[in-house]
Structures are given as structure tokens and as C-alpha cells.
Design an enzyme around this catalytic site. Structure first.
Site, mmCIF file in Angstrom:
data_model
loop_
_atom_site.group_PDB
_atom_site.id
_atom_site.type_symbol
_atom_site.label_atom_id
_atom_site.label_comp_id
_atom_site.label_asym_id
_atom_site.label_seq_id
_atom_site.Cartn_x
_atom_site.Cartn_y
_atom_site.Cartn_z
ATOM 1 N N SER A 15 7.625 -25.162 -15.994
ATOM 2 C CA SER A 15 8.447 -26.168 -15.296
ATOM 3 C C SER A 15 8.172 -27.574 -15.841
ATOM 4 O O SER A 15 9.069 -28.420 -15.870
ATOM 5 C CB SER A 15 8.232 -26.110 -13.781
ATOM 6 O OG SER A 15 6.946 -26.546 -13.440
ATOM 7 N N ASN A 109 -2.642 -33.953 -21.452
ATOM 8 C CA ASN A 109 -2.714 -32.798 -20.545
ATOM 9 C C ASN A 109 -2.282 -33.220 -19.143
ATOM 10 O O ASN A 109 -2.523 -34.353 -18.727
ATOM 11 C CB ASN A 109 -4.161 -32.280 -20.492
ATOM 12 C CG ASN A 109 -4.315 -31.089 -19.567
ATOM 13 O OD1 ASN A 109 -3.512 -30.156 -19.593
ATOM 14 N ND2 ASN A 109 -5.342 -31.101 -18.722
ATOM 15 N N HIS A 111 -2.865 -32.231 -15.172
ATOM 16 C CA HIS A 111 -3.759 -31.460 -14.294
ATOM 17 C C HIS A 111 -3.334 -31.677 -12.841
ATOM 18 O O HIS A 111 -3.083 -32.813 -12.430
ATOM 19 C CB HIS A 111 -5.211 -31.894 -14.513
ATOM 20 C CG HIS A 111 -6.164 -31.074 -13.714
ATOM 21 N ND1 HIS A 111 -6.545 -29.795 -14.100
ATOM 22 C CD2 HIS A 111 -6.767 -31.310 -12.528
ATOM 23 C CE1 HIS A 111 -7.348 -29.297 -13.183
ATOM 24 N NE2 HIS A 111 -7.505 -30.194 -12.219
ATOM 25 N N ASP A 152 -11.008 -31.616 -19.015
ATOM 26 C CA ASP A 152 -10.408 -32.570 -18.058
ATOM 27 C C ASP A 152 -11.192 -33.883 -17.962
ATOM 28 O O ASP A 152 -11.231 -34.517 -16.901
ATOM 29 C CB ASP A 152 -10.298 -31.935 -16.649
ATOM 30 C CG ASP A 152 -9.452 -30.676 -16.631
ATOM 31 O OD1 ASP A 152 -8.499 -30.583 -17.421
ATOM 32 O OD2 ASP A 152 -9.743 -29.784 -15.818
ATOM 33 N N GLU A 181 4.060 -33.969 -10.672
ATOM 34 C CA GLU A 181 3.795 -33.671 -12.092
ATOM 35 C C GLU A 181 5.051 -33.904 -12.925
ATOM 36 O O GLU A 181 4.986 -34.443 -14.032
ATOM 37 C CB GLU A 181 3.355 -32.210 -12.266
ATOM 38 C CG GLU A 181 2.015 -31.883 -11.646
ATOM 39 C CD GLU A 181 1.596 -30.456 -11.929
ATOM 40 O OE1 GLU A 181 1.791 -29.972 -13.049
ATOM 41 O OE2 GLU A 181 1.066 -29.797 -11.005
HETATM 42 C C1 GAR Z 1 0.899 -27.006 -13.441
HETATM 43 O O1 GAR Z 1 0.663 -27.197 -12.090
HETATM 44 C C2 GAR Z 1 -0.170 -27.698 -14.287
HETATM 45 O O2 GAR Z 1 -0.606 -28.908 -13.741
HETATM 46 C C3 GAR Z 1 -1.266 -26.680 -14.255
HETATM 47 O O3 GAR Z 1 -0.597 -25.433 -14.399
HETATM 48 C C4 GAR Z 1 0.714 -25.539 -13.826
HETATM 49 C C5 GAR Z 1 1.715 -25.082 -14.858
HETATM 50 O O4 GAR Z 1 3.012 -25.065 -14.331
HETATM 51 N N1 GAR Z 1 -2.229 -26.917 -15.281
HETATM 52 C C6 GAR Z 1 -3.537 -26.719 -15.129
HETATM 53 O O5 GAR Z 1 -4.024 -26.279 -14.108
HETATM 54 C C7 GAR Z 1 -4.381 -27.083 -16.337
HETATM 55 N N2 GAR Z 1 -5.756 -27.205 -15.957
HETATM 56 P P1 GAR Z 1 4.288 -24.994 -15.275
HETATM 57 O O6 GAR Z 1 4.031 -23.845 -16.260
HETATM 58 O O7 GAR Z 1 5.422 -24.683 -14.344
HETATM 59 O O8 GAR Z 1 4.432 -26.304 -15.986
#
Ligand code: GAR
Length: 210
Positions: A15, A109, A111, A152, A181
Site C-alpha cells: 500500500s 524507510n 516504520h 531503525d 504512512e
Molecule cells: C507498513 O505498515 C510499514 O510501515 C511496515 O510494514 C507495513 C507494510 O505495508 N514496515 C515495517 O514494519 C518495517 N519495519 P504495505 O506493504 O501495505 O506498504
């Protein structure tokens, strides 16, 4: 200013990749995604990229069981494509020091918490929101940062808080944080592509645009 060439690294739903593609298509980001690289063969993110005509490449454990070979392949692809910016958008692997050094202050990145809380090894995806709820904090949020050799720990570009409500579950909280995000990550990418992010030690200075 020349258009920045971007590689988006993903592992799942994608997403955040979608949010970046949308902001490129509506003209807010002066960049082009040259490639989507996934650590997981069946990541939906690869399909999302394909729908927008973006090449998807799988670089994962099945094809490259050896971690050094995997990282070398990654470096090879990034080099071939002439990548200026690497975006980790839900990428559930840790990049090795070689890549971090090669792309110093050029890896971003996202987070899903307010770093330095609920981050580091073992904190990823929904695990972060579970830890937030278990701890009982009233505020969480999202952080976009440059990647350094730690997990991180790199200089923070943008953060925004989200309130934790009493009835929140992992699902409701992740939905609220994800909304933030999708604002922060495209904004950080936009500013990078405008050469507006300057790193001074641990601090990221956002300089005015033209
Ligand atoms: C998101 O919430 C991102 O912040 C997290 O994984 C999800 C991916 O969602 N990332 C982490 O936790 C990295 N440490 P997406 O595939 O729908 O973008």
C-alpha cells in the site's frame, strides 16, 4: 532538476508503494520508479507495480539462499538501473552494510511507530501495533528515516503521531497508522527528489524549495 530514479523494495501488500505511484502520477513527486524488488515471490506489491507498467523482480531466499549472494544481486540490479533513491516500503529484510555504505543517505524507510519507541529487531508490521497496545501508550504514529547500519536507527526525516484509543485493536490501529504512512512516505520521497533533505549528523534539515 533531473528526475530521480527510484527502486522500491517490498515484501507484501504494497500500500505504501501504491501511495508513491499515485503521487508520481499526479505530478507531486519528480521521480520515476525504475523497479520494484520483492523479498517475497508472491507479494501483492509486485502486481501493483505491474499494473502501473513497472518491472518487478524477486530477490529472495528461494533463489538466493546465501545472504551475501542475495545482497550482491540486489547491488547489481540497483547499479544496472542507475538508482538514485531506494525506498523500503514494508521491506521485511535488513540491508547489509555494503548497500548502506554505497547508498548513504539515499535509502528511506517507513516504520509504523514513533521511533525510537517500538522499533529495532523483531518490530515489524503488525507486531509493532501489538506491542504498542500491550504497553498501553496513548500515542503512536509513523516515522520516515534514512537507513544507516543499525535497525531503525538512522536520521529521522518525518514523524506524525496517532492517538491510541481504548477500544483499538491491531487492525484498527494499523489502519489509522497506515493512513499517516501514506501521507509521510510520499512527502519524504517528494522532498528527496527536490534535493530538499540535508543530513547533518543525526538531524535531517528540510530546506526550502525553489
Ligand atoms: C507498513 O505498515 C510499514 O510501515 C511496515 O510494514 C507495513 C507494510 O505495508 N514496515 C515495517 O514494519 C518495517 N519495519 P504495505 O506493504 O501495505 O506498504
Amino acid at each position: 532538476m533531473p528526475i530521480k530514479k527510484i527502486a522500491v523494495l517490498v515484501s507484501g501488500r504494497g500500500s505504501n508503494l501504491q501511495a508513491i505511484m499515485d503521487n508520481i502520477e499526479n505530478g507531486r513527486i519528480n521521480g520515476k520508479i525504475e523497479v520494484v524488488i520483492s523479498s517475497s515471490r508472491d507479494a501483492y506489491a509486485l502486481e501493483r507495480g505491474e499494473k502501473h507498467g513497472i518491472e518487478g523482480i524477486y530477490i529472495g531466499k528461494d533463489r538466493f539462499p546465501n545472504i551475501d549472494k542475495r545482497n550482491n544481486r540486489l547491488i547489481e540490479v540497483l547499479g544496472e538501473k542507475g538508482i538514485d533513491l531506494i525506498v523500503l516500503a514494508g521491506y521485511m529484510n535488513i540491508l547489509n552494510e555494503k548497500i548502506v555504505k554505497l547508498y548513504r543517505n539515499r535509502i528511506i524507510n517507513i516504520h509504523p511507530s514513533l521511533i525510537p519507541s517500538f522499533c529495532g529487531k523483531g518490530f515489524y508490521g503488525e507486531r509493532v501495533h501489538k506491542a504498542v497496545l500491550d504497553y498501553g501508550v496513548k500515542l503512536t504514529g509513523a516515522t520516515v528515516h534514512f537507513v544507516d547500519e543499525g535497525t531503525d536507527t538512522g536520521p529521522i526525516i518525518l514523524q506524525k503521531a496517532v492517538e491510541v484509543d481504548f477500544g483499538d485493536t491491531v487492525q484498527t490501529l494499523s489502519k489509522k497508522v497506515l493512513k499517516v504512512e501514506h501521507e509521510l512516505l510520499p512527502l519524504a520521497v517528494q522532498m528527496f527528489c527536490q534535493d530538499r533533505l540535508e543530513v547533518q549528523g543525526r538531524k535531517v534539515i528540510i530546506v526550502d524549495g525553489d
